[in-house]
Design an enzyme around this catalytic site. Sequence first.
Site, PDB file in Angstrom:
ATOM      1  N   GLU A   1      53.158  46.876  34.895  1.00 46.52           N
ATOM      2  CA  GLU A   1      54.189  47.419  35.794  1.00 46.52           C
ATOM      3  C   GLU A   1      55.531  47.503  35.060  1.00 46.52           C
ATOM      4  O   GLU A   1      56.317  48.427  35.292  1.00 46.52           O
ATOM      5  CB  GLU A   1      54.269  46.555  37.066  1.00 46.52           C
TER       6      GLU A   1
ATOM      7  N   SER B   1      42.483  42.549  40.315  1.00 46.82           N
ATOM      8  CA  SER B   1      41.616  42.386  41.495  1.00 46.82           C
ATOM      9  C   SER B   1      40.669  41.196  41.372  1.00 46.82           C
ATOM     10  O   SER B   1      39.543  41.237  41.860  1.00 46.82           O
ATOM     11  CB  SER B   1      40.824  43.672  41.776  1.00 46.82           C
TER      12      SER B   1
ATOM     13  N   HIS C   1      53.826  43.096  31.189  1.00 43.06           N
ATOM     14  CA  HIS C   1      52.975  43.493  32.322  1.00 43.06           C
ATOM     15  C   HIS C   1      52.955  45.014  32.437  1.00 43.06           C
ATOM     16  O   HIS C   1      53.957  45.671  32.177  1.00 43.06           O
ATOM     17  CB  HIS C   1      53.479  42.855  33.620  1.00 43.06           C
TER      18      HIS C   1
ATOM     19  N   GLU D   1      44.529  42.897  31.267  1.00 49.07           N
ATOM     20  CA  GLU D   1      44.604  43.463  32.611  1.00 49.07           C
ATOM     21  C   GLU D   1      44.387  44.975  32.544  1.00 49.07           C
ATOM     22  O   GLU D   1      45.338  45.727  32.275  1.00 49.07           O
ATOM     23  CB  GLU D   1      45.984  43.188  33.224  1.00 49.07           C
TER      24      GLU D   1
ATOM     25  N   ASN E   1      50.699  35.544  39.683  1.00 48.83           N
ATOM     26  CA  ASN E   1      51.856  36.412  39.488  1.00 48.83           C
ATOM     27  C   ASN E   1      52.245  36.931  40.868  1.00 48.83           C
ATOM     28  O   ASN E   1      51.578  37.812  41.410  1.00 48.83           O
ATOM     29  CB  ASN E   1      51.481  37.564  38.546  1.00 48.83           C
TER      30      ASN E   1
ATOM     31  N   LYS F   1      54.677  38.666  41.735  1.00 51.34           N
ATOM     32  CA  LYS F   1      55.361  39.969  41.679  1.00 51.34           C
ATOM     33  C   LYS F   1      56.588  39.960  42.599  1.00 51.34           C
ATOM     34  O   LYS F   1      57.208  38.921  42.754  1.00 51.34           O
ATOM     35  CB  LYS F   1      54.368  41.092  42.009  1.00 51.34           C
TER      36      LYS F   1
ATOM     37  N   GLY G   1      45.499  45.693  41.569  1.00 49.26           N
ATOM     38  CA  GLY G   1      45.867  46.019  42.947  1.00 49.26           C
ATOM     39  C   GLY G   1      45.017  47.096  43.583  1.00 49.26           C
ATOM     40  O   GLY G   1      45.364  47.641  44.622  1.00 49.26           O
TER      41      GLY G   1
HETATM   42  P1  13P Z   1      45.953  42.033  41.444  1.00 49.86           P
HETATM   43  O1  13P Z   1      45.257  40.691  41.363  1.00 49.86           O
HETATM   44  O2  13P Z   1      46.683  42.226  42.727  1.00 49.86           O
HETATM   45  O3  13P Z   1      45.025  43.154  41.102  1.00 49.86           O
HETATM   46  O4  13P Z   1      47.099  42.021  40.305  1.00 49.86           O
HETATM   47  C1  13P Z   1      46.772  41.637  39.024  1.00 49.86           C
HETATM   48  C2  13P Z   1      48.019  41.522  38.234  1.00 49.86           C
HETATM   49  O5  13P Z   1      48.687  42.506  37.948  1.00 49.86           O
HETATM   50  C3  13P Z   1      48.435  40.191  37.807  1.00 49.86           C
HETATM   51  O6  13P Z   1      49.466  40.257  36.900  1.00 49.86           O
END
Ligand code: 13P
Length: 248
Positions: free
Chosen positions: A96, A212, A94, A166, A9, A11, A172
């Site tokens: 976010e 992560s 997601h 997740e 992803n 982003k 992150g």
């Molecule tokens: P990270 O791998 O940066 O923690 O992000 C995970 C994520 O949100 C994938 O959709």
Amino acid sequence: MRKNIIAGNWKMNKTVPEAVELAKAVVAITKGADADVVVCPTFVCLSAVNDVVKGTHVALGAQDVHWEKSGAFTGKVSCDMLKSVGVKYVILGHSEQRTYFGETNDTVNKKVKAVLAAGLLPIICVGETLAEREGNITEKVVEDHVRGAYKDLSAADAVKTVIAYEPVWAIGTGKVASPEQAQDVHAFIRKLLVKMYDEPTSSVIRIQYGGSMKADNAKELLGKPDIDGGLIGGAALKAEDFNGIVRA
Ligand code: 13P
């Protein structure tokens, strides 16, 4: 036997030329991988990245979609538009999107149905915040996310879906869930799917872990019986790092 699915992803990262470069590197470096490999760039990069991955082992994914087919929805993109640029998977729900852009279990459900009706495959994100984990309501939150996303979905449609567990506190932050913590929630989701559908349906739905995930922790996570891949953020932005996870 479920085949692992490793999806990057990206982003809100990478311009079109940068995305093309990363996609080329991912195609080259992950060749021969024993997993489904997916890259999910931003909408503006989809067409250019499709030119790179088309006909290779790497599939194309989008990061969101709108459930309506067309019309006055400024800023939104439809399933048919995604299909027209070679998209196969769509990330939905997601954290976010839920936190910053008003995504709810109800809008996720509408999107899941639209995606499946268009012949695309949803990657449905679920997961608890740190406060929810500390408040011992992880299972309740995850159950609400799963039941909400799959509302009125047939078993024939459910088997086409992928779930990404997740935990929000792991996204992150560098704070990865322990393999045991992740497996516990994955097993909970698997059992929930048996209750909602049946054993055969539950046993084919792939459940990715996200948060992560890196080359050095992927092997242990992916070694757990109910962890069928990863949804990768930060480590998907460099081909070598992403490949480290794909090879794990
Ligand atoms: P990270 O791998 O940066 O923690 O992000 C995970 C994520 O949100 C994938 O959709």
